[in-house]
Motif scaffolding. Structure first.
Motif, PDB file in Angstrom:
ATOM      1  N   PRO A   1      73.594 -21.354  -9.865  1.00 10.38           N
ATOM      2  CA  PRO A   1      72.926 -20.264  -9.149  1.00 10.38           C
ATOM      3  C   PRO A   1      72.610 -20.638  -7.707  1.00 10.38           C
ATOM      4  N   HIS A   2      72.799 -19.690  -6.822  1.00 15.25           N
ATOM      5  CA  HIS A   2      72.549 -19.880  -5.393  1.00 15.25           C
ATOM      6  C   HIS A   2      73.321 -21.094  -4.869  1.00 15.25           C
ATOM      7  N   ARG A   3      74.572 -21.144  -5.256  1.00 12.06           N
ATOM      8  CA  ARG A   3      75.454 -22.278  -4.943  1.00 12.06           C
ATOM      9  C   ARG A   3      75.582 -22.508  -3.432  1.00 12.06           C
ATOM     10  N   ALA A   4      75.731 -21.442  -2.656  1.00 18.70           N
ATOM     11  CA  ALA A   4      75.896 -21.588  -1.208  1.00 18.70           C
ATOM     12  C   ALA A   4      74.667 -22.242  -0.574  1.00 18.70           C
ATOM     13  N   LEU A   5      73.482 -21.841  -1.014  1.00 14.92           N
ATOM     14  CA  LEU A   5      72.253 -22.425  -0.498  1.00 14.92           C
ATOM     15  C   LEU A   5      72.151 -23.897  -0.879  1.00 14.92           C
ATOM     16  N   LEU A   6      72.497 -24.210  -2.114  1.00 13.12           N
ATOM     17  CA  LEU A   6      72.451 -25.596  -2.571  1.00 13.12           C
ATOM     18  C   LEU A   6      73.450 -26.455  -1.802  1.00 13.12           C
ATOM     19  N   GLN A   7      74.645 -25.926  -1.557  1.00 14.58           N
ATOM     20  CA  GLN A   7      75.640 -26.675  -0.786  1.00 14.58           C
ATOM     21  C   GLN A   7      75.150 -26.916   0.643  1.00 14.58           C
ATOM     22  N   ALA A   8      74.506 -25.929   1.227  1.00 10.52           N
ATOM     23  CA  ALA A   8      73.969 -26.095   2.582  1.00 10.52           C
ATOM     24  C   ALA A   8      72.882 -27.174   2.604  1.00 10.52           C
ATOM     25  N   LEU A   9      72.023 -27.202   1.588  1.00 12.38           N
ATOM     26  CA  LEU A   9      70.993 -28.238   1.496  1.00 12.38           C
ATOM     27  C   LEU A   9      71.613 -29.620   1.365  1.00 12.38           C
ATOM     28  N   LEU A  10      72.625 -29.724   0.502  1.00 16.94           N
ATOM     29  CA  LEU A  10      73.297 -31.003   0.301  1.00 16.94           C
ATOM     30  C   LEU A  10      73.960 -31.481   1.595  1.00 16.94           C
ATOM     31  N   GLN A  11      74.587 -30.568   2.291  1.00 16.44           N
ATOM     32  CA  GLN A  11      75.265 -30.928   3.539  1.00 16.44           C
ATOM     33  C   GLN A  11      74.246 -31.360   4.597  1.00 16.44           C
ATOM     34  N   ARG A  12      73.150 -30.636   4.693  1.00 14.88           N
ATOM     35  CA  ARG A  12      72.125 -30.964   5.692  1.00 14.88           C
ATOM     36  C   ARG A  12      71.518 -32.342   5.431  1.00 14.88           C
ATOM     37  N   ARG A  13      71.348 -32.675   4.159  1.00 16.29           N
ATOM     38  CA  ARG A  13      70.746 -33.962   3.809  1.00 16.29           C
ATOM     39  C   ARG A  13      71.777 -35.066   3.609  1.00 16.29           C
ATOM     40  N   ASP A  14      73.052 -34.738   3.827  1.00 19.82           N
ATOM     41  CA  ASP A  14      74.142 -35.686   3.676  1.00 19.82           C
ATOM     42  C   ASP A  14      74.128 -36.314   2.278  1.00 19.82           C
ATOM     43  N   MET A  15      74.062 -35.430   1.270  1.00 25.53           N
ATOM     44  CA  MET A  15      74.031 -35.856  -0.126  1.00 25.53           C
ATOM     45  C   MET A  15      75.254 -35.327  -0.850  1.00 25.53           C
ATOM     46  N   LYS A  16      75.570 -35.951  -1.967  1.00 32.22           N
ATOM     47  CA  LYS A  16      76.620 -35.476  -2.855  1.00 32.22           C
ATOM     48  C   LYS A  16      75.944 -34.784  -4.031  1.00 32.22           C
ATOM     49  N   PRO A  17      76.629 -33.833  -4.687  1.00 33.77           N
ATOM     50  CA  PRO A  17      75.995 -33.113  -5.797  1.00 33.77           C
ATOM     51  C   PRO A  17      75.444 -34.016  -6.900  1.00 33.77           C
ATOM     52  N   GLY A  18      76.107 -35.113  -7.197  1.00 37.03           N
ATOM     53  CA  GLY A  18      75.636 -36.014  -8.247  1.00 37.03           C
ATOM     54  C   GLY A  18      74.318 -36.687  -7.934  1.00 37.03           C
ATOM     55  N   GLU A  19      73.923 -36.705  -6.670  1.00 38.87           N
ATOM     56  CA  GLU A  19      72.668 -37.342  -6.276  1.00 38.87           C
ATOM     57  C   GLU A  19      71.443 -36.503  -6.645  1.00 38.87           C
ATOM     58  N   LYS A  62      68.787 -37.991  -9.223  1.00 41.49           N
ATOM     59  CA  LYS A  62      67.610 -38.784  -8.838  1.00 41.49           C
ATOM     60  C   LYS A  62      66.747 -38.119  -7.769  1.00 41.49           C
ATOM     61  N   THR A  63      67.346 -37.209  -6.989  1.00 45.77           N
ATOM     62  CA  THR A  63      66.614 -36.533  -5.917  1.00 45.77           C
ATOM     63  C   THR A  63      66.780 -35.028  -6.061  1.00 45.77           C
ATOM     64  N   PRO A  64      65.915 -34.375  -6.840  1.00 55.16           N
ATOM     65  CA  PRO A  64      66.010 -32.922  -6.985  1.00 55.16           C
ATOM     66  C   PRO A  64      65.753 -32.217  -5.662  1.00 55.16           C
ATOM     67  N   LEU A  65      66.317 -31.035  -5.518  1.00 53.55           N
ATOM     68  CA  LEU A  65      66.179 -30.264  -4.282  1.00 53.55           C
ATOM     69  C   LEU A  65      65.453 -28.953  -4.552  1.00 53.55           C
ATOM     70  N   SER A  66      64.783 -28.451  -3.525  1.00 55.67           N
ATOM     71  CA  SER A  66      64.127 -27.146  -3.639  1.00 55.67           C
ATOM     72  C   SER A  66      64.291 -26.402  -2.326  1.00 55.67           C
ATOM     73  N   THR A  69      61.108 -16.384  -3.112  1.00 52.00           N
ATOM     74  CA  THR A  69      61.131 -17.141  -4.355  1.00 52.00           C
ATOM     75  C   THR A  69      61.360 -18.618  -4.064  1.00 52.00           C
ATOM     76  N   LEU A  70      60.551 -19.469  -4.661  1.00 50.69           N
ATOM     77  CA  LEU A  70      60.736 -20.912  -4.534  1.00 50.69           C
ATOM     78  C   LEU A  70      61.609 -21.367  -5.695  1.00 50.69           C
ATOM     79  N   ILE A  71      62.709 -22.019  -5.375  1.00 47.65           N
ATOM     80  CA  ILE A  71      63.684 -22.413  -6.384  1.00 47.65           C
ATOM     81  C   ILE A  71      63.931 -23.910  -6.271  1.00 47.65           C
ATOM     82  N   SER A 124      58.702 -15.875  -9.286  1.00 47.45           N
ATOM     83  CA  SER A 124      58.517 -16.397  -7.941  1.00 47.45           C
ATOM     84  C   SER A 124      58.725 -17.906  -7.858  1.00 47.45           C
ATOM     85  N   HIS A 125      58.778 -18.589  -9.008  1.00 46.78           N
ATOM     86  CA  HIS A 125      58.972 -20.031  -9.068  1.00 46.78           C
ATOM     87  C   HIS A 125      59.985 -20.323 -10.171  1.00 46.78           C
ATOM     88  N   ILE A 126      61.145 -20.869  -9.786  1.00 45.09           N
ATOM     89  CA  ILE A 126      62.251 -21.052 -10.733  1.00 45.09           C
ATOM     90  C   ILE A 126      62.777 -22.481 -10.648  1.00 45.09           C
TER      91      ILE A 126
END
Length: 148
Positions: free
Chosen positions: A34-52, A55-59, A66-68, A17-19
């Motif tokens: 894993p869950h690439r589409a969700l991660l890309q959507a988060l990055l786009q919403r926050r106006d971030m690049k993958p390399g960021e 310093k700024t982990p995402l969840s 499941t909390l990832i 339940s926690h990954i």
């Protein structure tokens, strides 16, 4: 008391339940994330690049509840900065006081070994509850760390 460590050869945890996913530093998300589409959507919403993510982990929360969390490790950063980034990634997971935490490491064999050592160390330290004197203990300590 420290959490028990379980190691698994499979690459994806089932039933956790926690990954936490620890990725090698990269400026692009490859298909193995894993869950690439969700991660890309988060990055786009926050106006971030993958390399960021270094310093700024995402969840995020998956559809099944499941909390990832995703973190990237940059070997050029100091050990303190790497540990701080992993602690920031683990914080939303540990705030829910899970009994079991799954850590999935990605990259080459050498990167996976380094990621695993660092992530397990940070999870052990931050998963233990410190004694509280003047208030009731909040939550339970982490019981098991599953390393994938």
């Amino acid at each position: 008391m420290l959490a028990q460590l379980e190691q698994h050869a499979a690459s994806e945890p089932s039933g956790s339940s926690h990954i936490l996913h620890v990725l090698p530093k990269s400026d692009e998300l490859n298909d193995a994330v894993p869950h690439r589409a969700l991660l890309q959507a988060l990055l786009q919403r926050r106006d971030m690049k993958p390399g960021e993510i270094v310093k700024t982990p995402l969840s995020a929360t998956l559809a099944d509840g499941t909390l990832i969390a995703w973190a990237m490790r940059d070997s050029l950063l100091s050990a303190f900065e790497q540990q701080t980034a992993l602690r920031k990634a683990l914080q939303p997971l540990l705030d829910e006081h899970p009994q079991t935490l799954a850590i999935v490491v990605h990259g080459s064999d050498e990167e996976r070994e380094t990621h695993a050592r660092l992530a397990v160390c940070v999870a052990w330290i931050n998963g233990a509850r410190l004694p509280e004197r003047k208030k009731k203990a909040s939550g339970k300590p982490l019981d098991t760390i599953s390393l994938w």
